[in-house]
Design a protein around this motif. Structure first.
Motif, PDB file in Angstrom:
ATOM      1  N   LEU A 138       9.584   4.374   4.307  1.00  0.00           N
ATOM      2  CA  LEU A 138       9.552   5.784   3.901  1.00  0.00           C
ATOM      3  C   LEU A 138      10.199   5.951   2.533  1.00  0.00           C
ATOM      4  O   LEU A 138      11.283   5.434   2.277  1.00  0.00           O
ATOM      5  N   LEU A 139       9.514   6.681   1.650  1.00  0.00           N
ATOM      6  CA  LEU A 139      10.070   6.987   0.328  1.00  0.00           C
ATOM      7  C   LEU A 139      10.654   8.387   0.284  1.00  0.00           C
ATOM      8  O   LEU A 139      11.764   8.578  -0.183  1.00  0.00           O
ATOM      9  N   ASP A 140       9.886   9.380   0.728  1.00  0.00           N
ATOM     10  CA  ASP A 140      10.435  10.734   0.766  1.00  0.00           C
ATOM     11  C   ASP A 140       9.605  11.664   1.634  1.00  0.00           C
ATOM     12  O   ASP A 140       8.465  11.388   1.962  1.00  0.00           O
TER      13      ASP A 140
ATOM     14  N   ILE B 289       4.588  13.500   3.173  1.00  0.00           N
ATOM     15  CA  ILE B 289       5.283  12.279   3.564  1.00  0.00           C
ATOM     16  C   ILE B 289       4.739  11.154   2.692  1.00  0.00           C
ATOM     17  O   ILE B 289       3.532  10.920   2.678  1.00  0.00           O
ATOM     18  N   ARG B 290       5.630  10.485   1.971  1.00  0.00           N
ATOM     19  CA  ARG B 290       5.217   9.357   1.126  1.00  0.00           C
ATOM     20  C   ARG B 290       5.950   8.098   1.552  1.00  0.00           C
ATOM     21  O   ARG B 290       7.142   8.149   1.869  1.00  0.00           O
TER      22      ARG B 290
ATOM     23  N   VAL C  23      16.635  10.890   6.135  1.00  0.00           N
ATOM     24  CA  VAL C  23      17.138   9.725   5.395  1.00  0.00           C
ATOM     25  C   VAL C  23      16.009   8.697   5.312  1.00  0.00           C
ATOM     26  O   VAL C  23      15.581   8.171   6.345  1.00  0.00           O
ATOM     27  N   PRO C  24      15.509   8.426   4.099  1.00  0.00           N
ATOM     28  CA  PRO C  24      14.390   7.485   3.981  1.00  0.00           C
ATOM     29  C   PRO C  24      14.663   6.128   4.629  1.00  0.00           C
ATOM     30  O   PRO C  24      13.756   5.519   5.205  1.00  0.00           O
TER      31      PRO C  24
ATOM     32  N   THR D 209       0.836  -1.202   0.000  1.00  0.00           N
ATOM     33  CA  THR D 209       0.000   0.000   0.000  1.00  0.00           C
ATOM     34  C   THR D 209       0.868   1.247   0.000  1.00  0.00           C
ATOM     35  O   THR D 209       1.798   1.362   0.790  1.00  0.00           O
ATOM     36  N   ALA D 210       0.527   2.177  -0.889  1.00  0.00           N
ATOM     37  CA  ALA D 210       1.191   3.478  -0.905  1.00  0.00           C
ATOM     38  C   ALA D 210       0.509   4.371   0.122  1.00  0.00           C
ATOM     39  O   ALA D 210      -0.716   4.428   0.204  1.00  0.00           O
TER      40      ALA D 210
END
Length: 143
Positions: free
Chosen positions: A109-111, A138-139, A102-103, A62-63
């Motif tokens: 965490l992506l970004d 936050i993605r 830092v992801p 899930t994104a």
């Protein structure tokens, strides 16, 4: 979701390192305006969840997209131009803090990146002030 909270904590740690000396940095609003410059984390927006792949079983990749507002305030006696100039410096520090997260430090965490900002400048009995709100996206991806 723990991903969003953990990313918010990582952002806070980077904010503490990025803001200039003399700027109060808190995880939440203190309710006091006794500091001339302050930065704090505000509301965390609703999480958007979207399945990114289909597979058997109850857990699907899930994104996750969420938003957190980072607020800044600068008060300068009788100098609205100086207050707004300083608040733009805080905006740059917030953007730097987002780049510093830092992801890999937060699982999934992506970004973390600033998406928009809003600035307001006024004069009050306390002096001139400039207020800033930076919306940070936050993605991430969870399974």
């Amino acid at each position: 979701m723990a991903l969003v909270f953990d990313a918010k904590v990582a952002l806070f740690d980077c904010l503490k390192a990025a803001v200039p000396v003399g700027v109060q940095c808190t995880f939440a609003e203190t309710g006091k305006s006794d500091r001339r410059q302050q930065v704090w984390l505000g509301a965390t927006g609703d999480e958007e969840l979207a399945a990114v792949a289909m597979r058997q079983g109850p857990r699907k990749p899930t994104a996750v997209t969420s938003y957190v507002d980072v607020h800044g305030l600068v008060i300068t006696p009788g100098d609205p131009i100086g207050a707004e100039r300083a608040v733009y410096g805080l905006r740059d520090a917030i953007a730097e803090a987002c780049r510093s997260v830092v992801p890999a430090s937060v699982p999934g965490l992506l970004d973390v990146r600033p998406e928009s900002s809003e600035t307001e400048t006024a004069e009050s009995t306390d002096g001139a002030y400039a207020a800033l709100t930076v919306r940070v996206r936050i993605r991430g991806r969870i399974t």
